[in-house]
Every structure is written in C-alpha cells, then in structure tokens.
Write an enzyme that holds these catalytic residues in place. Structure first.
Site, short mmCIF file in Angstrom:
data_model
loop_
_atom_site.label_atom_id
_atom_site.label_comp_id
_atom_site.label_asym_id
_atom_site.label_seq_id
_atom_site.Cartn_x
_atom_site.Cartn_y
_atom_site.Cartn_z
N ARG A 82 -1.54 11.11 4.25
CA ARG A 82 -2.23 11.74 5.37
C ARG A 82 -3.31 12.65 4.83
O ARG A 82 -3.08 13.40 3.87
CB ARG A 82 -1.23 12.53 6.22
N ASN A 125 -4.89 11.88 11.26
CA ASN A 125 -4.40 12.17 12.61
C ASN A 125 -5.38 13.15 13.23
O ASN A 125 -5.56 14.27 12.71
CB ASN A 125 -2.99 12.75 12.55
N GLU A 139 -2.64 10.75 -11.52
CA GLU A 139 -2.52 10.71 -12.97
C GLU A 139 -3.43 9.62 -13.52
O GLU A 139 -3.46 8.50 -13.01
CB GLU A 139 -1.08 10.41 -13.37
N HIS A 164 0.83 -1.20 0.00
CA HIS A 164 0.00 0.00 0.00
C HIS A 164 0.86 1.25 0.00
O HIS A 164 2.05 1.20 0.28
CB HIS A 164 -0.97 0.02 1.19
N HIS A 212 2.88 11.57 -7.64
CA HIS A 212 1.46 11.30 -7.86
C HIS A 212 1.18 9.80 -7.75
O HIS A 212 2.09 8.99 -7.75
CB HIS A 212 1.01 11.80 -9.24
N GLU A 233 -3.66 3.65 1.77
CA GLU A 233 -3.98 3.82 3.19
C GLU A 233 -4.18 5.31 3.44
O GLU A 233 -3.25 6.10 3.26
CB GLU A 233 -2.85 3.29 4.07
#
Length: 136
Positions: free
Chosen positions: A9, A60, A122, A5, A74, A56
């Site tokens: 954030r 936070n 992209e 993965h 990207h 993922e």
C-alpha cells in the site's frame, strides 16, 4: 504454482511509480482504477507478469501513509554492482539506508534502500544470487 506479485500500500501513487520506474528501472506494466471502492492499482516490474513476479502498488484514495509494522521484511533485487547501484540511486534522490558491504557473518555484498513509503529494498550482488548469503 508460481509467485505472481507482492502488493504494498502506498500513500502517493505517482511518487511510488516514479521511484520504482525511474530510480529502480522497472516498467509500469498496467494500472486500473476502482471508483466504487476508491482505490487505484499500478503494477510494476522488470518483465511482463506472464514472465516473472511483479509488485502491485495499491493506493487507497485519501490515505497518505501506513503503519508498516514490524513483521514486513523487504523486497530483494539482484544487481550487477551493489555499490554503483547505490551511487545511482542517491544521485536520483533515492534513500540508501545501508551502504554496500558484506552481509553480517558472510561475504555476499548487499545494501538497503527505501521507497517513498519506507518499504525496505535489499540490493544483492548478482553473482551471489541463489548461493545463499553466507560464505559460499
């Protein structure tokens, strides 16, 4: 080894989940919360993690934005028709930052969109995947 993965954030987890699932057509695969360390994870993708790499999304708690810096490039997605995909993304409120057209110096059809946090994605015409981005 296998790529599992990529973690990014995000400032608004639900907004990001909605973008990746409703606009890009991924599935929400799983979520988990960690109250002790104040973060929530959501994994999205086109297939189960046992089959292919996923994204993922890490939220936070209390952090609504990040400095994306200048090192990140990207995420690339293969699509059947880049122009039509851009039209669909715009119709659903998504942001297209580069319309469908050939890559500079080549013939591969690409476009760029942004997720709610400004991460670039992209879109590459599927017929060109695995052939490089040039004139092949």
């Amino acid at each position: 080894m296998r790529l599992l993965h990529t973690m990014i954030r995000v400032g608004d987890l639900q907004k990001s989940i909605d973008f990746y699932t409703q606009i890009l057509g991924m599935k929400l695969l799983r979520t988990s919360e960690n109250p002790e360390y104040k973060y929530t994870l959501a994994f999205v993708g086109y297939a189960d993690e046992s089959e292919q790499a996923v994204i993922e999304l890490t939220y936070n708690w209390g952090v609504s934005s990040y400095d994306l810096g200048n090192a990140y490039g990207h995420i690339a997605l293969g699509v059947d028709d880049v122009a039509e995909t851009c039209t669909q993304i715009k119709a659903q409120g998504g942001k297209v930052t580069r319309e469908a057209g050939p890559v500079k110096g080549g013939t591969t059809i690409i476009a760029f969109v942004e997720d709610p946090d400004g991460y670039k994605i992209e879109l590459i015409q599927s017929e060109n995947i695995g052939k490089g981005l040039g004139n092949s």
